[in-house]
Every structure is written in C-alpha cells, then in structure tokens.
Scaffold this motif. Sequence first.
Motif, PDB file in Angstrom:
ATOM      1  N   ARG A 572       0.837  -1.203   0.000  1.00 33.46           N
ATOM      2  CA  ARG A 572       0.000   0.000   0.000  1.00 33.46           C
ATOM      3  C   ARG A 572       0.872   1.254   0.000  1.00 33.46           C
ATOM      4  O   ARG A 572       0.578   2.246  -0.682  1.00 33.46           O
ATOM      5  N   GLY A 573       1.955   1.203   0.763  1.00 37.65           N
ATOM      6  CA  GLY A 573       2.882   2.326   0.759  1.00 37.65           C
ATOM      7  C   GLY A 573       3.529   2.529  -0.600  1.00 37.65           C
ATOM      8  O   GLY A 573       3.668   3.664  -1.080  1.00 37.65           O
ATOM      9  N   GLN A 574       3.900   1.433  -1.245  1.00 31.02           N
ATOM     10  CA  GLN A 574       4.518   1.526  -2.575  1.00 31.02           C
ATOM     11  C   GLN A 574       3.554   2.160  -3.579  1.00 31.02           C
ATOM     12  O   GLN A 574       3.938   3.029  -4.370  1.00 31.02           O
ATOM     13  N   LEU A 575       2.289   1.736  -3.528  1.00 33.72           N
ATOM     14  CA  LEU A 575       1.296   2.283  -4.451  1.00 33.72           C
ATOM     15  C   LEU A 575       1.064   3.773  -4.172  1.00 33.72           C
ATOM     16  O   LEU A 575       0.883   4.571  -5.105  1.00 33.72           O
ATOM     17  N   ALA A 576       1.052   4.142  -2.890  1.00 34.95           N
ATOM     18  CA  ALA A 576       0.881   5.552  -2.542  1.00 34.95           C
ATOM     19  C   ALA A 576       2.054   6.380  -3.063  1.00 34.95           C
ATOM     20  O   ALA A 576       1.875   7.502  -3.575  1.00 34.95           O
ATOM     21  N   ALA A 602       9.901  -2.666   2.787  1.00 35.71           N
ATOM     22  CA  ALA A 602       9.535  -1.436   3.490  1.00 35.71           C
ATOM     23  C   ALA A 602      10.775  -0.625   3.851  1.00 35.71           C
ATOM     24  O   ALA A 602      10.773   0.615   3.769  1.00 35.71           O
ATOM     25  N   LEU A 603      11.846  -1.300   4.258  1.00 38.96           N
ATOM     26  CA  LEU A 603      13.102  -0.601   4.533  1.00 38.96           C
ATOM     27  C   LEU A 603      13.616   0.099   3.280  1.00 38.96           C
ATOM     28  O   LEU A 603      14.036   1.268   3.323  1.00 38.96           O
ATOM     29  N   ALA A 604      13.564  -0.609   2.156  1.00 42.41           N
ATOM     30  CA  ALA A 604      14.050  -0.033   0.902  1.00 42.41           C
ATOM     31  C   ALA A 604      13.176   1.139   0.471  1.00 42.41           C
ATOM     32  O   ALA A 604      13.683   2.175   0.009  1.00 42.41           O
ATOM     33  N   GLY A 605      11.847   0.970   0.628  1.00 42.60           N
ATOM     34  CA  GLY A 605      10.946   2.061   0.255  1.00 42.60           C
ATOM     35  C   GLY A 605      11.140   3.292   1.118  1.00 42.60           C
ATOM     36  O   GLY A 605      11.184   4.425   0.615  1.00 42.60           O
ATOM     37  N   ARG A 606      11.257   3.078   2.416  1.00 50.76           N
ATOM     38  CA  ARG A 606      11.451   4.218   3.311  1.00 50.76           C
ATOM     39  C   ARG A 606      12.802   4.886   3.053  1.00 50.76           C
ATOM     40  O   ARG A 606      12.928   6.125   3.141  1.00 50.76           O
ATOM     41  N   ALA A 607      13.800   4.074   2.719  1.00 56.13           N
ATOM     42  CA  ALA A 607      15.112   4.646   2.407  1.00 56.13           C
ATOM     43  C   ALA A 607      15.025   5.533   1.167  1.00 56.13           C
ATOM     44  O   ALA A 607      15.624   6.623   1.117  1.00 56.13           O
ATOM     45  N   ALA A 608      14.277   5.097   0.167  1.00 53.78           N
ATOM     46  CA  ALA A 608      14.139   5.899  -1.055  1.00 53.78           C
ATOM     47  C   ALA A 608      13.440   7.221  -0.762  1.00 53.78           C
ATOM     48  O   ALA A 608      13.826   8.280  -1.295  1.00 53.78           O
ATOM     49  N   LEU A 609      12.394   7.163   0.064  1.00 57.89           N
ATOM     50  CA  LEU A 609      11.708   8.396   0.440  1.00 57.89           C
ATOM     51  C   LEU A 609      12.649   9.339   1.188  1.00 57.89           C
ATOM     52  O   LEU A 609      12.648  10.565   0.953  1.00 57.89           O
ATOM     53  N   ALA A 610      13.428   8.776   2.109  1.00 59.33           N
ATOM     54  CA  ALA A 610      14.364   9.605   2.865  1.00 59.33           C
ATOM     55  C   ALA A 610      15.402  10.235   1.942  1.00 59.33           C
ATOM     56  O   ALA A 610      15.738  11.426   2.067  1.00 59.33           O
ATOM     57  N   PHE A 611      15.905   9.463   0.989  1.00 61.74           N
ATOM     58  CA  PHE A 611      16.903   9.982   0.046  1.00 61.74           C
ATOM     59  C   PHE A 611      16.316  11.118  -0.784  1.00 61.74           C
ATOM     60  O   PHE A 611      16.956  12.159  -0.992  1.00 61.74           O
ATOM     61  N   ASP A 612      15.064  10.906  -1.261  1.00 62.56           N
ATOM     62  CA  ASP A 612      14.415  11.943  -2.076  1.00 62.56           C
ATOM     63  C   ASP A 612      14.237  13.245  -1.292  1.00 62.56           C
ATOM     64  O   ASP A 612      14.262  14.340  -1.872  1.00 62.56           O
ATOM     65  N   SER A 613      14.058  13.111   0.032  1.00 59.05           N
ATOM     66  CA  SER A 613      13.865  14.316   0.855  1.00 59.05           C
ATOM     67  C   SER A 613      15.185  14.884   1.363  1.00 59.05           C
ATOM     68  O   SER A 613      15.188  15.860   2.130  1.00 59.05           O
ATOM     69  N   GLY A 614      16.305  14.285   0.968  1.00 61.14           N
ATOM     70  CA  GLY A 614      17.611  14.786   1.363  1.00 61.14           C
ATOM     71  C   GLY A 614      18.141  14.236   2.668  1.00 61.14           C
ATOM     72  O   GLY A 614      19.201  14.658   3.149  1.00 61.14           O
ATOM     73  N   ASP A 615      17.440  13.250   3.245  1.00 64.87           N
ATOM     74  CA  ASP A 615      17.868  12.674   4.524  1.00 64.87           C
ATOM     75  C   ASP A 615      18.737  11.453   4.246  1.00 64.87           C
ATOM     76  O   ASP A 615      18.288  10.306   4.291  1.00 64.87           O
ATOM     77  N   LEU A 620      20.666   5.680   4.495  1.00 63.11           N
ATOM     78  CA  LEU A 620      21.758   4.720   4.685  1.00 63.11           C
ATOM     79  C   LEU A 620      21.452   3.748   5.820  1.00 63.11           C
ATOM     80  O   LEU A 620      21.761   2.555   5.718  1.00 63.11           O
ATOM     81  N   ARG A 621      20.857   4.233   6.884  1.00 61.50           N
ATOM     82  CA  ARG A 621      20.541   3.350   8.007  1.00 61.50           C
ATOM     83  C   ARG A 621      19.553   2.249   7.579  1.00 61.50           C
ATOM     84  O   ARG A 621      19.755   1.069   7.876  1.00 61.50           O
ATOM     85  N   ASP A 622      18.508   2.638   6.860  1.00 60.93           N
ATOM     86  CA  ASP A 622      17.524   1.646   6.422  1.00 60.93           C
ATOM     87  C   ASP A 622      18.115   0.686   5.394  1.00 60.93           C
ATOM     88  O   ASP A 622      17.862  -0.525   5.433  1.00 60.93           O
ATOM     89  N   LEU A 623      18.927   1.224   4.474  1.00 56.29           N
ATOM     90  CA  LEU A 623      19.517   0.352   3.452  1.00 56.29           C
ATOM     91  C   LEU A 623      20.551  -0.590   4.050  1.00 56.29           C
ATOM     92  O   LEU A 623      20.676  -1.742   3.617  1.00 56.29           O
ATOM     93  N   THR A 624      21.264  -0.129   5.043  1.00 54.62           N
ATOM     94  CA  THR A 624      22.252  -1.005   5.693  1.00 54.62           C
ATOM     95  C   THR A 624      21.561  -2.165   6.382  1.00 54.62           C
ATOM     96  O   THR A 624      22.017  -3.317   6.295  1.00 54.62           O
ATOM     97  N   ARG A 625      20.447  -1.868   7.047  1.00 52.65           N
ATOM     98  CA  ARG A 625      19.694  -2.960   7.667  1.00 52.65           C
ATOM     99  C   ARG A 625      19.151  -3.911   6.608  1.00 52.65           C
ATOM    100  O   ARG A 625      19.197  -5.136   6.777  1.00 52.65           O
ATOM    101  N   ALA A 626      18.686  -3.384   5.497  1.00 54.74           N
ATOM    102  CA  ALA A 626      18.167  -4.223   4.423  1.00 54.74           C
ATOM    103  C   ALA A 626      19.268  -5.115   3.845  1.00 54.74           C
ATOM    104  O   ALA A 626      19.054  -6.307   3.577  1.00 54.74           O
ATOM    105  N   VAL A 627      20.454  -4.550   3.662  1.00 60.41           N
ATOM    106  CA  VAL A 627      21.578  -5.339   3.138  1.00 60.41           C
ATOM    107  C   VAL A 627      21.985  -6.429   4.123  1.00 60.41           C
ATOM    108  O   VAL A 627      22.336  -7.549   3.729  1.00 60.41           O
ATOM    109  N   GLU A 628      21.964  -6.123   5.404  1.00 54.87           N
ATOM    110  CA  GLU A 628      22.270  -7.145   6.411  1.00 54.87           C
ATOM    111  C   GLU A 628      21.301  -8.323   6.318  1.00 54.87           C
ATOM    112  O   GLU A 628      21.688  -9.482   6.492  1.00 54.87           O
ATOM    113  N   LEU A 629      20.036  -8.018   6.034  1.00 57.19           N
ATOM    114  CA  LEU A 629      19.022  -9.065   5.947  1.00 57.19           C
ATOM    115  C   LEU A 629      19.104  -9.832   4.635  1.00 57.19           C
ATOM    116  O   LEU A 629      18.826 -11.026   4.589  1.00 57.19           O
ATOM    117  N   ARG A 630      19.482  -9.124   3.567  1.00 58.84           N
ATOM    118  CA  ARG A 630      19.589  -9.758   2.245  1.00 58.84           C
ATOM    119  C   ARG A 630      20.926  -9.380   1.615  1.00 58.84           C
ATOM    120  O   ARG A 630      20.995  -8.570   0.695  1.00 58.84           O
TER     121      ARG A 630
END
Length: 708
Positions: A572-576, A602-615, A620-630
């Motif tokens: 749902r978040g991705q579609l929004a 969800a980690l990857a999606g939130r990371a993309a939103l954060a990157f787009d907003s300049g955060d 990086l924090r969300d993507l690092t956790r995602a990479v640790e998991l996969r």
Amino acid sequence: MNTHLWRSGPHGSGDGPVEVTVGCHRRLRGPYTGAGSLVRALVPGVYERRPELVRAHAIEILSTAPELKDRIGAAPETLTSLAVPEERTRIYAAARTRRLAHGLVEFLHSYTNLRGSGTLSLCFTDVDEADHTDQEFLAILLRRTHGMPISVTVGSRGGDLPDELTSALARYATIATPAGDASATAASRDQGELLDTYIASDGTCDDPDALAAYEAADAGLRARLHDERAAVLLREGDWSLRLGAVPYHLERGTDPAGAGGEALHEAVYYAAGLGLWHAVFDYGTRARAVIDPEQAERYWDFSGKMSSALALLGRTREAEELYLEVRARYALPMAQMFTGYALAMLYTRMHPPELRDHQLAKSYLSNTITLASLLPEAEQRSFHSVFQRNGMALVEMHLGNLPEALRLVDTGLKRLDAELPADRHRLHRSVLVHNRGRVLAALGRLKDALADLTTVIALDPNYPDYYFDRAELLHKLGEDTAALADYDTAISLSPPFWEVHFNRADLLASMGDAEGAIADLRRVVELEPAELDARVNLIGLLLETGQAKAVEPLLAEGLRLAPDEARLLQVRGQLAWEAGSADSARHDFDLALAGDPDCVPALAGRAALAFDSGDVETALRDLTRAVELRPNDPDLRYNRGYVHQAAERWRAAVDDYTLALDLPGADRAELLRQRARCFGELGDREAERADLDAARSVTTSAMSAGAA
C-alpha cells in the motif's frame, strides 16, 4: 423454532420459493447432517442428466451422503479407503473437511450452470446445533456463492456459532424476521402425543411442552421408546442415521453401555476414517459417559480416539492429559503402546514449538518398541515393531540424524516383506516407502527419492498427495514439464486444496508463465482468503505484469483480514508513493516496520523516500539494515552504493558496487558505469577507463544477444 434468521444471495429480501430445506441438527445424522441432506436431494437428478459431473465430485458427495454409493458407485479407491480398521495407519488432517466443503460448493456451482437460469434457493435450519462440518460448509458456501444465482437462508435457535460462520453471516447475509411458531399448543395434545413427538424428532424438537412430557415420562418407558425408534431407523433409514439418530437413541435406551456403546463405536471409527475430528471427540465423550471404565479395552479405545481428535484440532495439551489418564488407569500393553506412540508424536511434531522435546519423544518410543517386541502373536509383533520404529525415524529426522532415520525405515520395510504376507498391511508398506523417499530427499539423494515416490504411486495411484510430493521433487531436478503433469493429476484426484495451486504457481512462474501463476494464486485466494503468502505473491506478480488496478481489491481484502500484515502495508505504501503521496507512503512503511522490523521492501521504500527528501543518514541506516538481511541482493547494494555516491563517500560506494557485481541478477553495465564515476572522483583514471570499457562491452554483448 429458529429464532434467528439470515438470508444471502439474489433473494436476500425473502422473495422466491425455497427449493431445498434441510435441518442441520447433528442428532439427526451427525457430521454433514445438512450438507448430506442437500446432496441427497440434488444428486439423483443430476446423475440422470450429467453422471460425469457427479463422478467428478464423488469423494465429497460420498463423504457427506455415504448411502448414495449404491446409486453413483464408489469414489476412486486408495489404500487408505480400502484398509481394514486394524491396518489403517494413515489419518487425515483436520483441514480435509475444508477440501470436502469446497468440493461441495463447486458441485453447486456446476449445478446452477446445469439449470441454465433462475436462482437455486436453499434453507438450512438449526445451524447452531450442527456439527462443525456443516458450520464450516455453510461459512464457505456463503462466501463463495456471493454474487452467484444461489440464495441461502440460515436459521438458528439462538445458540453460539463459530467465528468463521459468524463472520460470513455478518458479511454476506442480512438479518431476516423468522415466521411465527405454527406448532400446536399444549392444550391440543396429551402427554403421550407430546412424548411421541419428542422421540420421533430424534431429540431435536424444541417444543418446551414436548420436552417437558419427555422428562416427566417413566424412565423405563423412555428407554423402550428409544430402542423402538432406533430399531425403525436401522431397519428403514439411510446409513448416515447411524452417525446421529441411532446412537442418540441407543445410548438412552435399555442397554446404553452395550448397544449404545456399539453404535458409538461404529460412528467414531467411521468419523475417524474420514478425518471428522470434531465428531470423533463428541462420540468419544458420549461413549465414556455410558461405558464403565472397567470395560478397559473399549474405554481406552474411545479415550484414545478423543485424544487423537484433540491433538489434530490443535488442542495438544488436553490430548496429553487424556493420554496420561489412560496410561495411569490401564497397564494393558496395547494401551501403553498406543499412548506412548501418541505422546511421542505430540512431543516431536504436534505440540507448539516451545513444548516440543525430541529426546522425550525418543524415550516414549524406546518404551513402545520394547512393548511391541513382547507381543505374543507373530504378525502383530512384526507390524507394531516396524510401526514404532517408523515413529522413531521421524524423531531422528527432527534431530537431524538422517542416516539413522533412513536405516530405521529401510529396515522396517525389509522386515515387513520378510515376515508378513504380501496382502497384509499394504497401506503401511506404502507409507514406509513414502517416508523413505522423504528421508532420501532430505539427504539430497533426489533421484533415489524420486524412485521411491514413483514406486508408491504405483502402489497407491489414486492418492493425490503422492503426486504433489513427486512434483516438488521433479521441479528440484529440473523436470518441470513432468512436475506440472503431477500437479495436474493431484488436482484431478482430490477435492480442491489450495496447497497444490500455490506450488504450481511457483512452478509456472519459474517457467515464465506469469499469467498461469497468477491464475493459480487467484485460485488459492478464492479457496482460502487468509493465506497471506499467496495473496502477497499474487499482488507481486500483478504489479510485475503491469496489472496494478487488479491489486487494489486484493490489497483491501488482505488488510481487512490482517490489518497489521507488514507485507501488505508495504505494498500500500509503494502504491501511494507511485501515486505521488509521499506522506501516505512513509506512514505505511512505518506501520509495516512497526509490525515487522525486518520487512526489507519497506526498509528499501522508506530509504528511497528519505533519500528523495535529502535525509541521507536515514536512507543509509535503512539500506544497511536491508543489506544485512539480504546480503546477496544486488539491487539493495546498488541502492546503498548510490546513496554513498550522492553523499560523496566514494570508497564506500565502490565497495558496494564491487560486491554487487558478483551477485546473480546484477545489472553489470549500470554498476560498472557508476563505479567508474566513483573511481574518477577518487582520481583512479585507469580503473575508471577499465570500468567504462567493461560497461560498453556488457551492453554490446546484451544487444547482440537480443538481436540473435
């Protein structure tokens, strides 16, 4: 009188004639009292016009109305259905009744098509007094006939209903006003007439005057009337009355422990053979109420059936209490052996994970193996010794000792072949071959496992689960066409079950048939809407194939059933996000991660939103956790590398791009181009040129391959 009434379907307002009205009170015919009566009303006419349609649903028809066997013939036989009671070592899971219910609903679908036009109007009464099987069937019927030319009226006396049926009535039916009670008044009937009325109703009459007359009558007279009614039913009635009215009368007759116990014994074995575990528990409870515990073998037999029912219904702690009661009460070798094996199964696979204890299971089985070796009769000794060791093999599998599990099963097969006639215990021999195949598969000996499954299919060609298992093996061996054929055969041999469509969808997707996979996943969701893995996979395939509009109803229904499901919230978040609503997307990603902190999309999606907003740091924090998991996901490493690159952390970006290049599925050309830019910023012109040349080479090769 049914004081609560619901109606669904085209005639939800009550207009139109009711074509079939059936009572569902379990005292009449036990399990499937209502569904069986419906089948008996419809099948003979359908069989005259379309016998192939009836035969296609023979398993579910005969499971609900066994007396129709003389009319339509037997369902496809398996070694399970052919086994005599003392050789019946396979028991069905509680979920089998859902397969039967789905098959009946699809028979009704076909019946409405055969009619050509008009609405099929059905009425079910006394559903609060029905067996679980009828209540489950009605819940599925209401859901799956929604929007079809089938009208369903459901009546109850006001008692409790199970959650699934309550939910189905709330969603698919409307409350109606019951008609007034047209029964005669007490003044017009004497006590004898009222008593006869109650007895003739097989204890289902809810007229308070009739009940009062019954309770006031002489106990001896009541008992004789129950005997007489049972005799009439046995002489003139359908066989399924032996599952309801007959035991009801005989357990209240002049010989409750003898004739009543025998009637309940017949009913409990029939129900156990079909996996009707709620009924098994009911029969066992009633039998223990009329049988003297001094009748040791009969009493512990009923207790064992009750315990098995509890275990298979997920009530494993209660099952254990009953098994231990039997062990404490009776020193009989068979009682100790049966309960010891059953307790071992609780501790190795049926208890919740936190209660399992494989070593305790082994200790129980060591005892049962000793008891089996001491049995006086040679055939019993051979069979039970092998049976108990087969249980030990399962425990060894769970402990990871696969070679020992294989030895136990293989030795058991050889012993049965050496010590028993070929026509004895054919079912358990097939079970052992199947189990050996499972152990061989776990050992990685897939071709040997395939040989065993092929052997067991030859031994029991109408048992669908074997084709299901062999298809999985064939897929692992790369024989996808043969695997697909086995899934098709499994589907043709069984009432509908979602698991085969789920697995076939995975196979079809791997073969590049996305639409076929989507069709199978839709079938899963149709059969069992709460199967979230199938729903999530279906949504993923629809998005991949550009069918986003089809996702919305699936997503909404999924979140209605499981509002906290992280994977659905993430979608749902991705579609929004794709619709341009970043705030809604971020909210849904946050909700998803609150429910499952390890939800990688969800980690990857939130990371993309954060990157787009300049955060950058949050990204990086969300993507690092995602990479640790996969760690082997090249896209995640690319994304993190890109964020590092944007933050001018050139070396960190190079490291991510370099690791991603070695992963399957990586976009090598793009990774090389981005790494080249980073090398350029680091001043390494030689590495930059090498990466750009390699990227051009990869692109050229890809274009050449596409042209070819």
